[in-house]
Design an enzyme around this catalytic site. Structure first.
Site, PDB file in Angstrom:
ATOM      1  N   GLY A   1      -3.704  19.542   5.513  1.00  0.00           N
ATOM      2  CA  GLY A   1      -3.177  18.493   6.399  1.00  0.00           C
ATOM      3  C   GLY A   1      -3.851  17.169   6.090  1.00  0.00           C
ATOM      4  O   GLY A   1      -5.037  16.999   6.361  1.00  0.00           O
ATOM      5  N   ALA A   2      -3.103  16.260   5.449  1.00  0.00           N
ATOM      6  CA  ALA A   2      -3.694  14.968   5.027  1.00  0.00           C
ATOM      7  C   ALA A   2      -3.260  13.857   5.972  1.00  0.00           C
ATOM      8  O   ALA A   2      -2.919  12.748   5.550  1.00  0.00           O
ATOM      9  CB  ALA A   2      -3.274  14.658   3.601  1.00  0.00           C
ATOM     10  N   GLY A   3      -3.274  14.173   7.265  1.00  0.00           N
ATOM     11  CA  GLY A   3      -3.020  13.130   8.251  1.00  0.00           C
ATOM     12  C   GLY A   3      -4.314  12.417   8.572  1.00  0.00           C
ATOM     13  O   GLY A   3      -5.275  12.454   7.795  1.00  0.00           O
TER      14      GLY A   3
ATOM     15  N   ARG B   1       1.053  17.575   2.189  1.00  0.00           N
ATOM     16  CA  ARG B   1       2.413  18.140   2.066  1.00  0.00           C
ATOM     17  C   ARG B   1       3.248  17.329   1.076  1.00  0.00           C
ATOM     18  O   ARG B   1       4.041  17.863   0.322  1.00  0.00           O
ATOM     19  CB  ARG B   1       3.047  18.116   3.456  1.00  0.00           C
ATOM     20  CG  ARG B   1       4.208  19.031   3.643  1.00  0.00           C
ATOM     21  CD  ARG B   1       4.659  19.076   5.083  1.00  0.00           C
ATOM     22  NE  ARG B   1       4.739  17.798   5.778  1.00  0.00           N
ATOM     23  CZ  ARG B   1       5.588  17.571   6.792  1.00  0.00           C
ATOM     24  NH1 ARG B   1       6.391  18.541   7.187  1.00  0.00           N
ATOM     25  NH2 ARG B   1       5.603  16.428   7.415  1.00  0.00           N
TER      26      ARG B   1
ATOM     27  N   LYS C   1      -8.151  17.698  27.614  1.00  0.00           N
ATOM     28  CA  LYS C   1      -8.510  16.257  27.697  1.00  0.00           C
ATOM     29  C   LYS C   1      -7.324  15.394  27.286  1.00  0.00           C
ATOM     30  O   LYS C   1      -7.158  14.278  27.759  1.00  0.00           O
ATOM     31  CB  LYS C   1      -9.762  15.959  26.872  1.00  0.00           C
ATOM     32  CG  LYS C   1      -9.655  16.194  25.371  1.00  0.00           C
ATOM     33  CD  LYS C   1      -9.084  14.996  24.628  1.00  0.00           C
ATOM     34  CE  LYS C   1      -8.882  15.258  23.157  1.00  0.00           C
ATOM     35  NZ  LYS C   1      -8.196  14.152  22.451  1.00  0.00           N
TER      36      LYS C   1
ATOM     37  N   SER D   1      -6.488   6.339  20.860  1.00  0.00           N
ATOM     38  CA  SER D   1      -5.964   7.647  21.241  1.00  0.00           C
ATOM     39  C   SER D   1      -4.446   7.617  21.313  1.00  0.00           C
ATOM     40  O   SER D   1      -3.854   6.797  22.027  1.00  0.00           O
ATOM     41  CB  SER D   1      -6.521   8.064  22.606  1.00  0.00           C
ATOM     42  OG  SER D   1      -5.688   9.043  23.202  1.00  0.00           O
TER      43      SER D   1
ATOM     44  N   ASN E   1      -2.653  10.034  22.659  1.00  0.00           N
ATOM     45  CA  ASN E   1      -2.267  10.525  23.984  1.00  0.00           C
ATOM     46  C   ASN E   1      -2.370   9.410  25.022  1.00  0.00           C
ATOM     47  O   ASN E   1      -1.484   9.235  25.852  1.00  0.00           O
ATOM     48  CB  ASN E   1      -3.141  11.721  24.379  1.00  0.00           C
ATOM     49  CG  ASN E   1      -2.802  12.953  23.562  1.00  0.00           C
ATOM     50  OD1 ASN E   1      -1.775  13.583  23.778  1.00  0.00           O
ATOM     51  ND2 ASN E   1      -3.634  13.276  22.586  1.00  0.00           N
TER      52      ASN E   1
ATOM     53  N   GLU F   1      -0.452  15.431  20.632  1.00  0.00           N
ATOM     54  CA  GLU F   1      -0.470  16.842  21.025  1.00  0.00           C
ATOM     55  C   GLU F   1      -0.210  17.041  22.525  1.00  0.00           C
ATOM     56  O   GLU F   1       0.407  18.018  22.927  1.00  0.00           O
ATOM     57  CB  GLU F   1      -1.805  17.497  20.667  1.00  0.00           C
ATOM     58  CG  GLU F   1      -2.064  17.622  19.188  1.00  0.00           C
ATOM     59  CD  GLU F   1      -1.332  18.809  18.559  1.00  0.00           C
ATOM     60  OE1 GLU F   1      -0.488  19.416  19.239  1.00  0.00           O
ATOM     61  OE2 GLU F   1      -1.584  19.102  17.381  1.00  0.00           O
TER      62      GLU F   1
HETATM   63  N1  LIG Z   1      -6.438  11.816  14.743  1.00  0.00           N
HETATM   64  C1  LIG Z   1      -7.527  12.094  15.430  1.00  0.00           C
HETATM   65  O1  LIG Z   1      -8.284  11.213  15.866  1.00  0.00           O
HETATM   66  C2  LIG Z   1      -7.866  13.534  15.730  1.00  0.00           C
HETATM   67  C3  LIG Z   1      -9.188  13.871  16.027  1.00  0.00           C
HETATM   68  C4  LIG Z   1      -9.501  15.203  16.315  1.00  0.00           C
HETATM   69  C5  LIG Z   1      -8.506  16.171  16.273  1.00  0.00           C
HETATM   70  N2  LIG Z   1      -7.239  15.803  15.964  1.00  0.00           N
HETATM   71  C6  LIG Z   1      -6.243  16.880  15.907  1.00  0.00           C
HETATM   72  O2  LIG Z   1      -5.877  17.069  14.537  1.00  0.00           O
HETATM   73  C7  LIG Z   1      -4.576  17.663  14.480  1.00  0.00           C
HETATM   74  C8  LIG Z   1      -3.784  16.918  13.438  1.00  0.00           C
HETATM   75  O3  LIG Z   1      -3.522  15.664  13.992  1.00  0.00           O
HETATM   76  P1  LIG Z   1      -3.649  14.287  13.202  1.00  0.00           P
HETATM   77  O4  LIG Z   1      -4.307  13.328  14.136  1.00  0.00           O
HETATM   78  O5  LIG Z   1      -4.236  14.443  11.842  1.00  0.00           O
HETATM   79  O6  LIG Z   1      -2.088  13.955  13.104  1.00  0.00           O
HETATM   80  P2  LIG Z   1      -1.355  12.969  12.109  1.00  0.00           P
HETATM   81  O7  LIG Z   1      -0.045  12.716  12.724  1.00  0.00           O
HETATM   82  O8  LIG Z   1      -2.262  11.841  11.785  1.00  0.00           O
HETATM   83  O9  LIG Z   1      -1.175  13.840  10.773  1.00  0.00           O
HETATM   84  C9  LIG Z   1      -0.439  15.047  10.811  1.00  0.00           C
HETATM   85  C10 LIG Z   1      -0.284  15.495   9.370  1.00  0.00           C
HETATM   86  O10 LIG Z   1       0.417  16.735   9.375  1.00  0.00           O
HETATM   87  C11 LIG Z   1       1.527  16.632   8.473  1.00  0.00           C
HETATM   88  N3  LIG Z   1       2.585  17.506   8.971  1.00  0.00           N
HETATM   89  C12 LIG Z   1       3.539  17.237   9.884  1.00  0.00           C
HETATM   90  N4  LIG Z   1       4.317  18.318  10.052  1.00  0.00           N
HETATM   91  C13 LIG Z   1       3.837  19.277   9.212  1.00  0.00           C
HETATM   92  C14 LIG Z   1       4.211  20.595   8.896  1.00  0.00           C
HETATM   93  N5  LIG Z   1       5.255  21.170   9.503  1.00  0.00           N
HETATM   94  N6  LIG Z   1       3.485  21.271   7.988  1.00  0.00           N
HETATM   95  C15 LIG Z   1       2.439  20.692   7.371  1.00  0.00           C
HETATM   96  N7  LIG Z   1       2.019  19.431   7.620  1.00  0.00           N
HETATM   97  C16 LIG Z   1       2.733  18.750   8.524  1.00  0.00           C
HETATM   98  C17 LIG Z   1       1.916  15.169   8.491  1.00  0.00           C
HETATM   99  O11 LIG Z   1       2.621  14.852   7.314  1.00  0.00           O
HETATM  100  C18 LIG Z   1       0.542  14.514   8.539  1.00  0.00           C
HETATM  101  O12 LIG Z   1       0.016  14.420   7.237  1.00  0.00           O
HETATM  102  C19 LIG Z   1      -4.016  17.583  15.903  1.00  0.00           C
HETATM  103  O13 LIG Z   1      -4.077  18.841  16.535  1.00  0.00           O
HETATM  104  C20 LIG Z   1      -4.956  16.599  16.605  1.00  0.00           C
HETATM  105  O14 LIG Z   1      -5.070  16.853  18.000  1.00  0.00           O
HETATM  106  C21 LIG Z   1      -6.890  14.530  15.695  1.00  0.00           C
HETATM  107  O1  LIG Z   2      -5.522  10.410  19.403  1.00  0.00           O
HETATM  108  P1  LIG Z   2      -5.748  11.603  20.311  1.00  0.00           P
HETATM  109  O2  LIG Z   2      -5.414  11.309  21.755  1.00  0.00           O
HETATM  110  O3  LIG Z   2      -5.073  12.845  19.765  1.00  0.00           O
HETATM  111  O4  LIG Z   2      -7.334  11.885  20.330  1.00  0.00           O
HETATM  112  C1  LIG Z   2      -7.973  11.986  19.082  1.00  0.00           C
HETATM  113  C2  LIG Z   2      -9.180  12.897  19.220  1.00  0.00           C
HETATM  114  O5  LIG Z   2      -8.809  14.163  19.732  1.00  0.00           O
HETATM  115  C3  LIG Z   2     -10.263  12.278  20.070  1.00  0.00           C
HETATM  116  O6  LIG Z   2     -11.364  13.165  20.130  1.00  0.00           O
END
Ligand SMILES: NC(=O)c1ccc[n+]([C@@H]2O[C@H](COP(=O)([O-])OP(=O)(O)OC[C@H]3O[C@@H](n4cnc5c(N)ncnc54)[C@H](O)[C@@H]3O)[C@@H](O)[C@H]2O)c1
Ligand SMILES: O=P(O)(O)OC[C@H](O)CO
Length: 380
Positions: free
Chosen positions: A20-22, A44, A203, A266, A268, A293
């Site tokens: 997952g390169a998000g 992806r 949260k 955030s 959310n 989420e």
């Molecule tokens: N962004 C933050 O600050 C942060 C911090 C802690 C935890 N998280 C958690 O990390 C998880 C990922 O979130 P994120 O913030 O990286 O989201 P994001 O939207 O930044 O990235 C999501 C990634 O998943 C890919 N994706 C989408 N659908 C997909 C699929 N069906 N199969 C494979 N890849 C797919 C997207 O192309 C993207 O690269 C979430 O559960 C989020 O709660 C995020």
């Molecule tokens: O952007 P959010 O609301 O998904 O929060 C990112 C992280 O979970 C913060 O810890």
């Protein structure tokens, strides 16, 4: 008090994969690479993998951030997973199952799988570690979850923070924590996977509520009241599912709640603000460019709460605002009860009694750690 584990040992350059390169997957790949691990990030989309591999940039999700030279990226799942001793998964929660099925043939027999996600599977209500355990031929002792005050962009800018690594096996938690640490990222460990995962999920829901009242125009009093009542709601729910209440007073609960509720970074919080400004849920989903989420978790969490007889008035009001049946202006702590009688204020102390655990002891320990700049035990 978390017992001290046998200190796991990690060789420099341990081979790991991040799926997952998000924003979070890329940031966590940076954390691991900066900590000395040999990291391959799976994206992806081939064009994104190429940008990360060649330019050491991810302009879609982390604009302006220079990624470590050592960080490699590929769109080939088999190449990303080849030889990986630890696999960190950071895809949207609702896509976890399909991604695990695709990954399974390429996983090493003893690979540790680490969830970086903060959601529940909408169709089953399962936590991420439960989905992993259900899909893969793996022991829970080889599964970990990481959560805490971890807004990706701040960490990508190397601003210091901490997280908790949780596994039913303390040695596994330690092995992961030894990799997930560097001079700006510190990992604590615990064995309360339920509390750690639900802290990260819940949260998000309180942060949506905070965003709503922010969008309506309410001030800090209202938000502080909702955060306070929200933490009790989170603790009640998590304890009902077997969590230790003190986990919710730690990084995965209170810590993450503060960061998420206070930051415009955030997603959310941002989604909640748009709702408070009068946008519909479908409009909000269209506007959000990144994974939010909380919106997918409201329904499953309320069903899980009902199954345990746990009241979650704030989350219920978020549901009503999302459904368009409650005016956002009516979501506030004093409206979280419809009784005319003055209500006793349930506090963390009650949650402690309710949960039967030394909650205040952990809160005092947290303050001691802060006073001693975190020189306390590795336990969180
Ligand atoms: N962004 C933050 O600050 C942060 C911090 C802690 C935890 N998280 C958690 O990390 C998880 C990922 O979130 P994120 O913030 O990286 O989201 P994001 O939207 O930044 O990235 C999501 C990634 O998943 C890919 N994706 C989408 N659908 C997909 C699929 N069906 N199969 C494979 N890849 C797919 C997207 O192309 C993207 O690269 C979430 O559960 C989020 O709660 C995020
Ligand atoms: O952007 P959010 O609301 O998904 O929060 C990112 C992280 O979970 C913060 O810890």
């Amino acid at each position: 008090m978390t017992p001290r584990a046998k200190t796991a040992t990690v060789r420099p350059g341990t081979r790991v994969a991040v799926l997952g390169a998000g924003s979070w997957g890329t940031t966590f790949a940076k954390i691991l690479a900066d900590g000395g691990a040999d990291v391959v990030l799976w994206a992806r989309r081939p064009e994104l993998a190429r940008e990360i591999q060649e330019a050491k940039r991810n302009s879609d999700y982390l604009p302006g951030i220079n990624l470590p030279i050592s960080l490699r990226a590929t769109a080939r799942l088999d190449l990303a997973l080849a030889g990986a001793e630890q696999v960190f998964v950071s895809v949207p929660s609702q896509s976890l199952r399909e991604n695990l099925i695709a990954a399974e043939p390429h996983l090493g027999a003893n690979a540790i799988i680490v969830s970086l996600m903060k959601g529940v599977e909408r169709s089953s209500g399962l936590r991420m570690s439960e989905v992993i355990e259900q899909v893969l031929p793996i022991s829970p002792d080889n599964i970990a979850a990481i959560s805490g005050p971890n807004l990706a962009l701040e960490i990508a800018k190397q601003q210091p923070t901490a997280a908790v690594v949780s596994s039913t096996s303390l040695e596994t938690a330690q092995a992961v924590a030894l990799l997930a640490r560097n001079d700006y990222f510190r990992s604590f460990v615990n064995t309360d996977v339920i509390g750690t995962e639900f802290g990260g999920v819940l949260k998000n829901l309180i942060a949506v509520a905070i965003g709503i009242v922010d969008g309506v125009g309410y001030g800090e009093n209202t938000k502080a009241s909702i955060i306070t009542r929200g933490l009790v709601e989170m603790t009640d729910f998590a304890v009902a599912y077997g969590a230790h209440p003190e986990t919710l007073a730690g990084l995965a609960g209170l810590g993450d709640l503060i960061a998420t509720c206070q930051s415009p970074l955030s997603r959310n919080n941002t989604a909640g603000r748009l709702l408070g400004q009068g946008y519909s849920q479908s409009d909000v989903v269209k506007q959000m460019q990144q994974t939010t989420e909380g919106l997918a978790s409201v329904g499953p969490i309320l069903e899980l709460a009902k199954a345990k007889g746990v009241e979650m008035p704030i989350v219920e009001q978020v549901r009503q605002v999302l459904a368009g049946t409650l005016n956002p202006r009516d979501i506030a702590p004093h409206l979280t009860t419809d009784s005319d009688e003055p209500q006793g204020e349930r506090t963390l102390d009650d949650a402690q009694a309710h949960g039967g655990a030394a909650l205040w002891g952990s809160v005092k320990r947290a303050f001691d750690q802060l006073r001693n700049s975190g020189r306390g035990s590795l336990g969180d």
